[in-house]
Design a protein around this motif. Structure first.
Motif, PDB file in Angstrom:
ATOM      1  N   UNK A 105       6.303   4.837   8.941  1.00  0.00           N
ATOM      2  CA  UNK A 105       5.748   5.901   9.677  1.00  0.00           C
ATOM      3  C   UNK A 105       5.056   6.961   8.811  1.00  0.00           C
ATOM      4  N   UNK A 106       3.822   7.230   8.828  1.00  0.00           N
ATOM      5  CA  UNK A 106       2.855   7.980   8.150  1.00  0.00           C
ATOM      6  C   UNK A 106       3.342   9.493   8.497  1.00  0.00           C
ATOM      7  N   UNK A 107       3.210  10.327   7.221  1.00  0.00           N
ATOM      8  CA  UNK A 107       3.878  11.545   7.512  1.00  0.00           C
ATOM      9  C   UNK A 107       3.158  12.122   8.507  1.00  0.00           C
ATOM     10  N   UNK A 108       3.966  12.738   9.398  1.00  0.00           N
ATOM     11  CA  UNK A 108       3.510  13.671  10.768  1.00  0.00           C
ATOM     12  C   UNK A 108       3.033  12.666  11.837  1.00  0.00           C
ATOM     13  N   UNK A 109       3.199  11.431  11.436  1.00  0.00           N
ATOM     14  CA  UNK A 109       2.587  10.602  12.604  1.00  0.00           C
ATOM     15  C   UNK A 109       3.550  10.299  13.765  1.00  0.00           C
ATOM     16  N   UNK A 117       0.891  -1.090  -0.073  1.00  0.00           N
ATOM     17  CA  UNK A 117      -0.025   0.054  -0.160  1.00  0.00           C
ATOM     18  C   UNK A 117       0.872   1.193  -0.096  1.00  0.00           C
ATOM     19  N   UNK A 118       0.690   2.131  -1.053  1.00  0.00           N
ATOM     20  CA  UNK A 118       1.551   3.572  -0.947  1.00  0.00           C
ATOM     21  C   UNK A 118       0.815   4.428   0.003  1.00  0.00           C
ATOM     22  N   UNK A 119       1.709   4.974   0.324  1.00  0.00           N
ATOM     23  CA  UNK A 119       1.418   6.285   1.783  1.00  0.00           C
ATOM     24  C   UNK A 119       2.210   7.258   1.767  1.00  0.00           C
ATOM     25  N   UNK A 120       1.723   8.439   2.177  1.00  0.00           N
ATOM     26  CA  UNK A 120       2.524   9.452   2.345  1.00  0.00           C
ATOM     27  C   UNK A 120       3.425   9.268   3.549  1.00  0.00           C
ATOM     28  N   UNK A 121       4.791   9.795   3.385  1.00  0.00           N
ATOM     29  CA  UNK A 121       5.501   9.412   4.400  1.00  0.00           C
ATOM     30  C   UNK A 121       6.692  10.524   4.531  1.00  0.00           C
ATOM     31  N   UNK A 122       7.293  10.887   5.561  1.00  0.00           N
ATOM     32  CA  UNK A 122       8.136  12.177   5.977  1.00  0.00           C
ATOM     33  C   UNK A 122       9.579  11.616   5.218  1.00  0.00           C
ATOM     34  N   UNK A 123      10.122  12.706   4.760  1.00  0.00           N
ATOM     35  CA  UNK A 123      11.540  12.320   4.198  1.00  0.00           C
ATOM     36  C   UNK A 123      12.536  12.882   4.985  1.00  0.00           C
ATOM     37  N   UNK A 124      13.620  12.030   5.356  1.00  0.00           N
ATOM     38  CA  UNK A 124      14.928  12.391   6.232  1.00  0.00           C
ATOM     39  C   UNK A 124      15.976  12.685   5.575  1.00  0.00           C
ATOM     40  N   UNK A 125      17.045  13.268   6.207  1.00  0.00           N
ATOM     41  CA  UNK A 125      18.290  13.429   5.599  1.00  0.00           C
ATOM     42  C   UNK A 125      19.115  12.182   5.714  1.00  0.00           C
ATOM     43  N   UNK A 126      20.338  12.295   5.323  1.00  0.00           N
ATOM     44  CA  UNK A 126      21.200  10.908   5.501  1.00  0.00           C
ATOM     45  C   UNK A 126      21.422  10.780   6.996  1.00  0.00           C
ATOM     46  N   UNK A 127      21.275  11.855   7.725  1.00  0.00           N
ATOM     47  CA  UNK A 127      21.685  11.594   9.074  1.00  0.00           C
ATOM     48  C   UNK A 127      20.556  11.281  10.068  1.00  0.00           C
ATOM     49  N   UNK A 128      19.367  11.314   9.336  1.00  0.00           N
ATOM     50  CA  UNK A 128      17.988  10.807  10.112  1.00  0.00           C
ATOM     51  C   UNK A 128      17.221  12.248  10.636  1.00  0.00           C
ATOM     52  N   UNK A 129      17.693  13.369  10.173  1.00  0.00           N
ATOM     53  CA  UNK A 129      16.919  14.187  10.560  1.00  0.00           C
ATOM     54  C   UNK A 129      15.440  14.655   9.586  1.00  0.00           C
ATOM     55  N   UNK A 130      14.606  15.024  10.103  1.00  0.00           N
ATOM     56  CA  UNK A 130      13.293  15.522   9.169  1.00  0.00           C
ATOM     57  C   UNK A 130      13.660  16.667   8.421  1.00  0.00           C
ATOM     58  N   UNK A 131      13.354  16.702   7.339  1.00  0.00           N
ATOM     59  CA  UNK A 131      13.570  17.549   6.055  1.00  0.00           C
ATOM     60  C   UNK A 131      12.459  18.635   5.912  1.00  0.00           C
TER      61      UNK A 131
END
Length: 182
Positions: free
Chosen positions: A69-73, A1-15
């Protein structure tokens, strides 16, 4: 199932960017996931056999419960949701014990590069295995095996094709964390 997710940088920080999971996998963008390892006080660990219809690592054994993890979840809410979806168990976020965040990169094909940060949790399994209900689309089978057997299989050469190939560091951290709670 496709879902909206948050994107992180290569260090694991939210972008502050989001994307569909399929796009993140296609472009190799880092994103957060949850891994929940269930264990029993008599020294067993719950493992999940991935469904034969999964795009990656079908029929291999893996973490008790895992998911995106869903975007903003909230991370713990995501873990609780995944547990209920995949094995039919209802728990509270307070039952989860976070043990770390693990960077993982798997190139499955030219069009599928999984770059994830696994937020790993432990949770004591307080119900018998037969009380769990597996999500047919995600889970082929569930098994409780001794932590000793699990340790031998993930580090032994005889079972290389049985488990999802997480890093040795990751598996050692999981085994050590469970041992410390027994």
């Amino acid at each position: 199932m496709d879902e909206l997710i948050d994107i992180l940088d290569s260090d694991g920080n939210y972008t502050n960017k989001t994307a569909m999971k399929s796009e993140a996998h296609r472009k190799g963008w880092f994103h957060p996931t949850v891994h929940v390892w269930f264990y029993t006080m008599d020294g067993r660990v719950l493992i999940q056999q991935r469904s034969k219809t999964k795009d990656v690592f079908p029929l291999l054994w893996d973490v008790s419960v895992a998911g995106h993890i869903g975007a903003g979840e909230d991370i713990e809410i995501s873990a609780v949701r995944e547990i209920e979806e995949e094995i039919g168990l209802t728990i509270t976020p307070e039952a989860l014990e976070k043990i770390g965040v693990f960077k993982s990169i798997h190139r499955h094909s030219e069009n599928l590069l999984d770059c994830e940060y696994h937020h790993a949790f432990l949770c004591e399994l307080k119900v018998p295995l037969h009380k769990l209900t597996k999500q047919e689309s995600e889970v082929e089978d569930l098994s409780l095996i001794s932590l000793v057997q699990f340790s031998q299989e993930i580090w032994g050469l005889a079972h290389l094709q049985k488990y999802v190939p997480h890093s040795t560091e990751y598996y050692r951290a999981i085994v050590k964390a469970i041992k410390n709670r027994l």
